[in-house]
Design a protein around this motif. Structure first.
Motif, short mmCIF file in Angstrom:
data_model
loop_
_atom_site.label_atom_id
_atom_site.label_comp_id
_atom_site.label_asym_id
_atom_site.label_seq_id
_atom_site.Cartn_x
_atom_site.Cartn_y
_atom_site.Cartn_z
N ALA A 1 0.73 -1.21 0.06
CA ALA A 1 0.03 -0.16 -0.13
C ALA A 1 0.82 1.35 0.06
O ALA A 1 0.51 2.34 -0.80
CB ALA A 1 -1.00 -0.03 1.11
N LEU A 2 1.74 1.30 0.89
CA LEU A 2 2.78 2.36 0.53
C LEU A 2 3.39 2.53 -0.49
O LEU A 2 3.87 3.56 -1.18
CB LEU A 2 3.83 2.21 1.82
N ALA A 3 3.97 1.31 -0.98
CA ALA A 3 4.45 1.30 -2.59
C ALA A 3 3.63 1.84 -3.77
O ALA A 3 3.94 2.86 -4.48
CB ALA A 3 4.93 -0.10 -3.01
N ARG A 4 2.51 1.51 -3.36
CA ARG A 4 1.22 2.40 -4.19
C ARG A 4 1.10 3.75 -4.17
O ARG A 4 0.94 4.62 -5.12
CB ARG A 4 0.12 1.81 -4.22
N LEU A 5 1.18 4.32 -2.94
CA LEU A 5 1.05 5.65 -2.56
C LEU A 5 2.20 6.28 -3.13
O LEU A 5 1.90 7.54 -3.84
CB LEU A 5 1.07 5.96 -1.19
#
Length: 254
Positions: free
Chosen positions: A83-87
């Motif tokens: 999720a952080l990578a997507r952000l």
């Protein structure tokens, strides 16, 4: 700028509430509240050590916060993982050091993210990369390596690399501070064009001319706090706080 942004037409793209950041005993951010509307250019200025870069880096969690909440596009910042990578793929970041991969050509630097993260086919990614490199004026350098380019050219490549990910938001952390004076304007001109095209931007900079020309709002920080927020013309001609008046008196020549 002629672009008009009204923050109440939609939820802010960035919402910061009660954000605090400690490095050990030192408090770098003190109770930060800030919204950034979609399509808005917010320029953060202030003396060295005021917390500007720390604020910028918390928005994509390059710096974790001690207290408070940060939301991007209606969602709380992810803690870690996919999720952080997507952000981070949705939030472009341009640093003062260009952070290009020295062993890759300019073209490969720009296509790496779209191919690996966005899943684009190589031909599609390369076509888009060449369009973006042309847009920032360095398409003729596509087959060279970063060390063969000037600092200003490398920073424009870094901007193209971020744009290749089609970000919702661009963060700039003092993007011209490592450049020779004659190279600064070529980077600032690229940033002004982005602003005029409606890119949402948070820009930490010492370049007051850019702030006056491109910002919708100026955020003035000192000692880890937001001291004043105003439209550029008002801030530069009629600052309300003594701290801002003192800062401007030292950096602006009359």
């Amino acid at each position: 700028m002629t672009t008009n942004v009204t923050a109440d037409t939609a939820a802010p793209l960035v919402e910061m509430r009660g954000v605090q950041k400690h490095f050990g005993d030192f408090q770098a951010l003190k109770d930060i509240d800030l919204d950034v509307a979609r399509g808005e250019v917010v320029v953060v200025i202030g003396p060295s050590g005021s917390g500007k870069s720390t604020l910028c880096r918390t928005i994509n969690r390059l710096e974790t916060i001690t207290e408070g909440t940060i939301r991007v596009d209606g969602r709380d910042l992810p803690q870690e993982g996919a999720a952080l990578a997507r952000l981070r793929s949705d939030v472009g970041m341009v640093f003062q050091s260009f952070n290009l991969f020295a062993h890759l050509t300019i073209l490969d630097n720009v296509t790496l993210g779209p191919i690996r993260v966005r899943g684009l086919k190589k031909a599609e990614a390369e076509a888009e990369a060449m369009r973006l490199l042309d847009r920032v004026g360095v398409a003729h350098q596509a087959q060279k390596f970063p060390a063969q380019l000037s600092g200003g050219q490398q920073q424009r490549v870094a901007i193209a690399r971020s744009l290749a990910m089609k970000p919702k938001l661009m963060l700039f952390d003092e993007p011209t501070s490592a450049l020779d004076p004659e190279m600064i304007n070529e980077v600032l001109d690229t940033m002004v064009e982005l602003a005029e095209e409606g890119m949402t931007m948070v820009v930490v900079t010492h370049e007051m001319g850019f702030a006056r020309k491109a910002a919708h709002r100026v955020v003035f920080m000192a000692d880890g706090e937001i001291v004043e927020v105003a439209e550029p013309e008002r801030f530069f001609t009629d600052p309300q706080s003594d701290r801002a008046k003192d800062f401007l008196s030292k950096i602006l020549t009359h």
